[in-house]
Design a protein around this motif. Structure first.
Motif, short mmCIF file in Angstrom:
data_model
loop_
_atom_site.label_atom_id
_atom_site.label_comp_id
_atom_site.label_asym_id
_atom_site.label_seq_id
_atom_site.Cartn_x
_atom_site.Cartn_y
_atom_site.Cartn_z
N TYR A 108 0.86 -1.18 0.00
CA TYR A 108 0.00 0.00 0.00
C TYR A 108 0.90 1.23 0.00
CZ TYR A 108 -3.43 3.39 1.77
OH TYR A 108 -4.24 4.48 1.92
N LEU A 109 0.76 2.07 -1.01
CA LEU A 109 1.61 3.26 -1.09
C LEU A 109 0.76 4.49 -1.32
CD1 LEU A 109 3.77 1.52 -3.72
CD2 LEU A 109 4.81 2.32 -1.60
N ARG A 110 1.26 5.62 -0.89
CA ARG A 110 0.54 6.87 -1.19
C ARG A 110 0.92 7.35 -2.59
NH1 ARG A 110 -3.05 9.50 2.75
NH2 ARG A 110 -3.22 7.76 4.19
N THR A 111 -0.07 7.68 -3.40
CA THR A 111 0.22 8.09 -4.76
C THR A 111 0.86 9.48 -4.79
OG1 THR A 111 -1.76 6.89 -5.45
CG2 THR A 111 -0.74 8.31 -7.09
N LYS A 112 0.38 10.34 -3.96
CA LYS A 112 0.89 11.73 -3.86
C LYS A 112 0.99 12.41 -5.23
CE LYS A 112 3.59 10.90 0.32
NZ LYS A 112 4.88 10.39 0.71
N GLY A 113 0.06 12.12 -6.08
CA GLY A 113 0.05 12.78 -7.39
C GLY A 113 1.13 12.31 -8.34
N ARG A 114 1.92 11.30 -7.94
CA ARG A 114 2.99 10.80 -8.81
C ARG A 114 2.86 9.30 -9.01
NH1 ARG A 114 8.22 13.71 -6.26
NH2 ARG A 114 7.88 15.76 -7.17
N PRO A 115 1.96 8.91 -9.86
CA PRO A 115 1.68 7.48 -10.03
C PRO A 115 2.91 6.67 -10.44
CG PRO A 115 0.63 8.79 -11.75
CD PRO A 115 1.12 9.74 -10.73
N ILE A 116 3.75 7.24 -11.30
CA ILE A 116 4.91 6.48 -11.80
C ILE A 116 5.86 6.16 -10.65
CG2 ILE A 116 6.88 6.51 -13.37
CD1 ILE A 116 5.28 8.30 -15.20
N LYS A 117 6.13 7.18 -9.84
CA LYS A 117 7.02 7.00 -8.68
C LYS A 117 6.47 5.92 -7.76
CE LYS A 117 10.54 9.85 -7.55
NZ LYS A 117 10.53 11.15 -8.28
N ALA A 118 5.16 5.99 -7.51
CA ALA A 118 4.55 5.04 -6.58
C ALA A 118 4.69 3.61 -7.09
CB ALA A 118 3.08 5.39 -6.37
N PHE A 147 0.46 1.13 -19.28
CA PHE A 147 1.47 1.49 -20.26
C PHE A 147 2.87 1.26 -19.68
CE2 PHE A 147 4.26 5.06 -21.25
CZ PHE A 147 4.53 4.77 -22.57
N LEU A 148 3.03 1.66 -18.42
CA LEU A 148 4.34 1.60 -17.77
C LEU A 148 4.80 0.16 -17.55
CD1 LEU A 148 6.06 3.95 -16.62
CD2 LEU A 148 5.25 3.25 -14.38
N ILE A 149 3.91 -0.68 -17.03
CA ILE A 149 4.37 -2.02 -16.63
C ILE A 149 4.01 -3.10 -17.63
CG2 ILE A 149 4.30 -1.43 -14.19
CD1 ILE A 149 1.68 -2.73 -13.89
N GLY A 150 3.21 -2.74 -18.63
CA GLY A 150 2.81 -3.74 -19.62
C GLY A 150 1.71 -4.63 -19.08
N ALA A 151 0.49 -4.08 -19.06
CA ALA A 151 -0.61 -4.84 -18.47
C ALA A 151 -1.29 -5.70 -19.54
CB ALA A 151 -1.64 -3.89 -17.87
N GLU A 188 12.19 -4.58 -13.57
CA GLU A 188 13.25 -3.59 -13.83
C GLU A 188 12.67 -2.20 -14.06
OE1 GLU A 188 13.38 -7.14 -14.60
OE2 GLU A 188 13.45 -6.49 -16.68
N VAL A 189 11.38 -2.15 -14.35
CA VAL A 189 10.70 -0.86 -14.54
C VAL A 189 11.03 0.07 -13.37
CG1 VAL A 189 8.40 0.18 -14.46
CG2 VAL A 189 8.84 -1.76 -15.97
N GLU A 218 15.41 11.28 -21.89
CA GLU A 218 15.23 12.25 -22.97
C GLU A 218 14.45 11.73 -24.17
OE1 GLU A 218 15.80 15.62 -22.77
OE2 GLU A 218 16.09 14.94 -20.72
N LYS A 219 14.12 10.44 -24.16
CA LYS A 219 13.35 9.91 -25.28
C LYS A 219 11.88 9.83 -24.86
CE LYS A 219 13.18 5.92 -28.14
NZ LYS A 219 12.84 4.66 -27.56
N VAL A 220 11.00 10.37 -25.69
CA VAL A 220 9.58 10.35 -25.36
C VAL A 220 9.03 8.93 -25.55
CG1 VAL A 220 7.31 11.17 -26.01
CG2 VAL A 220 9.23 12.75 -25.95
N ILE A 221 8.41 8.40 -24.49
CA ILE A 221 7.87 7.05 -24.66
C ILE A 221 6.34 7.01 -24.60
CG2 ILE A 221 9.93 5.81 -23.91
CD1 ILE A 221 8.51 5.54 -21.17
N GLY A 222 5.74 8.09 -24.20
CA GLY A 222 4.28 8.04 -24.18
C GLY A 222 3.63 9.39 -23.97
N TYR A 223 2.42 9.50 -24.46
CA TYR A 223 1.63 10.72 -24.30
C TYR A 223 0.28 10.38 -23.70
CZ TYR A 223 4.76 13.04 -27.64
OH TYR A 223 5.83 13.57 -28.29
#
Lengths: 316, 301
Positions: A29-39, A71-75, A268-269, A297-302
């Motif tokens: 259980y983690l706090r998202t704190k507005g930063r889903p990727i970090k969490a 998108f991040l983890i490949g669901a 590894e994500v 520096e490489k764009v991976i998603g929008y």
């Protein structure tokens, strides 16, 4: 062999690992704190040592951040919270008829019959009674949120608090405090007000039948459970993993797939350096706010453009 | 003369009439652009906070074109059908606009009663004489405009989808794809077709409302209720999606009426307001479609 479920909500990000019998092996259980990727990365760091990538046979995501998570983890499956919560509750007890779910920013009711969702409703524009509001009140009263429920249970004479709206509830609470009422009576009064608000607002017009499950972060609050039981006159069951039900549902949905291949990108994500930025698209008069996810520096998603001009052509 | 037509409120319903009418009188038509963020921002700054989103958006449209034209159409639609009414904000919209927006060109203020050609012509005359002194020209423009309006095919009726829902809501919420975040497209993408009330004939709707204890006061209530009642009887739909602007008084009555009378029909209420974040919308729509398809298949997994 395991399945991974990730629920990225407004307040918390929950990650579970279940086995093929849907037993919860690991829950974070983690706090998202507005930063889903970090969490998500934080959660994956903790899982990295315990599981191998090849252990994971399927991944499901849910919650308001389900698309970014997927998108991040490949669901393998991306599902809305309502279906996920229902699936998780039904896996515990197929006789469940009503699910009360109160999370960080929204609350919902799901009614079921014969293991099928027959109706659901979510709060519209009012956030009174959701987790964020209780958090704030606990902070104001200087009581740890974990003890909030115990205080309520101690109350003998609950004070009446206005429950129509979070702003009214707060000012009413302050006035009652100024008059010198005991803090436990105020907290119990608040729980009763929030239950009243929920029943009149979210659950308006829905018939609540037993068995009733109470899940989502707010279910940790014993005072809320008690207030629901008193108002409904029936038992309210809080499942063991009440705050993980969305993630569990997503994991089960991943396990139920017929397809056996997984898109999982691996733990590894957690170690990749992601950066996010945003810009206003000037392509048309909609002026969408587009979020960009970059990896070195490489764009991976929008995300966030309405027409798909950017999100349609994701590089990865 | 340049005539401005704001793309808001009942524009989507009556554009053939108004465009033809002014064109026939020799005017150059300046339409505002489709609703966009700029228009929404302008509207919510100019308009009083209590108003609903469509009224705010209408303000934005007026502001956007007011400097480009000599006359702006502000349709004060009083009644569409006899013994029925529409939202009272339509009756006062010229005054709202006048008080909220500065430096306006001339605006049309004459009331519009659509149920009788004679009464409707009074509006045409009052408005037309701003553009011409020739009575017959106005008369001719009015007739042509009415013919154009009659030819206009309204409504959506998607074909070839496994599931179908009635998309209910006021014209300006259904057809303004910015304020409804293109809900039709979202449903279509999930494999759900849409049907709207205009597809079903008015006479049919009148028959359906006979079972109510009184004739509905609101035109919109009669149309939506009558349509749903008929569509369910004929098994045209699997569920109802109701698009409602936050704080809409008329919707608050219709929604309850529909929910009460068609109790076991899957119903999704989507509230639209100033938010442009789509996550909440998407979640509700996805969950609703999940529910519909699982219902149809008869199992959860």
């Amino acid at each position: 062999m395991y399945y991974l479920g990730v629920d990225v909500g407004s307040v918390s990000t929950d990650i579970v690992v279940i086995d093929e019998n849907y037993n919860v092996i690991e829950s974070i259980y983690l706090r998202t704190k507005g930063r889903p990727i970090k969490a998500i990365q934080e959660g994956f760091k903790r899982l990295e040592g315990k599981f191998k990538n090849s252990d994971i046979l399927g991944v499901g995501t849910t919650g308001s951040g389900r698309h970014i998570a997927a998108f991040l983890i490949g669901a393998d499956i991306v599902k809305n919270e309502i279906t996920s919560h229902a699936v998780a509750a039904l896996s515990l007890d197929k006789d469940v008829r009503t699910i009360i779910e109160i999370g960080g920013q929204d609350s919902k009711i799901i009614t079921l019959e014969n293991g099928m969702i027959t109706d659901f409703a979510m709060n519209t524009v009012c956030a009174a009674g959701t987790g964020s509001f209780l958090d704030r009140q606990a902070e104001r009263l200087e009581i740890p949120i974990e003890e909030f429920g115990d205080y309520a249970l101690k109350s003998k004479n609950p004070v009446r608090i206005a429950g129509r709206c979070a702003v009214f509830a707060e000012s009413d609470m302050i006035h009652k405090q100024q008059l010198g009422f005991a803090v436990e009576d105020i907290i119990k009064g608040l729980c009763e007000a929030l239950v009243r608000n929920y029943l009149n607002n979210v659950a308006k017009g829905k018939e609540i039948k037993s068995k009733v499950f109470f899940q989502g972060g707010v279910a940790a609050n014993k005072g809320m459970k008690k207030a629901f039981e008193e108002a409904l006159g029936m038992e309210v069951i809080v499942p063991k993993h009440y705050n993980m039900m969305g993630a569990i549902g997503a994991a089960i949905l991943a396990a139920e797939r017929k397809e056996k291949r997984t898109n999982f990108k691996g733990f590894e994500v957690a170690d990749i350096n992601y950066a996010t930025a945003s810009f206003e698209c000037k392509g048309c008069s909609n002026l969408c706010e587009v979020a960009v996810i970059k990896c070195e520096e490489k764009v991976i998603g929008y995300f966030g453009d309405r027409c798909g001009r950017y999100s349609g052509k994701v590089a990865v | 003369m340049k005539v401005g037509i704001p793309k808001g409120l009942l524009y989507y319903k009556y554009k053939p009439f108004f465009n033809t009418f002014f064109e026939e009188l020799g005017a150059e038509i300046i339409e505002s652009p489709d609703t966009n963020k700029d228009i929404l921002d302008l509207g919510s700054t100019l308009c009083t906070d209590e108003a609903c989103l469509p009224i705010k958006v209408f303000h934005g449209h007026v502001e956007k074109i007011k400097d480009k034209c000599d006359l702006i159409l502000i349709p004060r639609i009083m009644q569409i059908y006899k013994r029925e009414f529409i939202c009272p904000k339509f009756c006062g919209i010229p005054e709202m606009i006048e008080n909220n927006i500065e430096d306006l060109p001339i605006i049309t203020k004459a009331p519009i009663y659509l149920f009788s050609s004679d009464k409707f012509f009074k509006w045409a005359y009052e408005t037309g004489k701003i553009l011409t002194k020739n009575f017959f020209k106005i008369q001719k423009a009015f007739e042509r405009a009415q013919n154009e309006q009659k030819k206009f095919k309204e409504g959506i009726n998607d074909k070839g989808y496994a599931l179908k829902v009635a998309l209910i809501g006021h014209t300006y919420n259904i057809y303004d794809t910015f304020i409804n975040m293109n809900v039709k497209n979202k449903l279509n993408k999930l494999g759900v077709g849409v049907i709207t009330h205009e597809v079903v004939d008015d006479n049919v709707k009148y028959l359906e409302i006979k079972k109510l204890f009184k004739r509905p006061f609101w035109t919109f209530a009669r149309e939506y209720y009558g349509f749903i009642s008929y569509a369910l009887k004929e098994s045209l739909i699997d569920g109802i999606v109701y698009l409602s602007s936050f704080a809409c008084g008329i919707d608050s009555v219709i929604v309850e009426l529909i929910k009460l009378d068609f109790e076991n029909v899957p119903f999704l209420l989507l509230k639209i307001d100033e938010h442009t974040g789509e996550a909440g919308f998407d979640t509700r729509i996805e969950a609703f479609v999940d529910m519909l398809s699982r219902r149809k298949r008869g199992n959860l997994a």
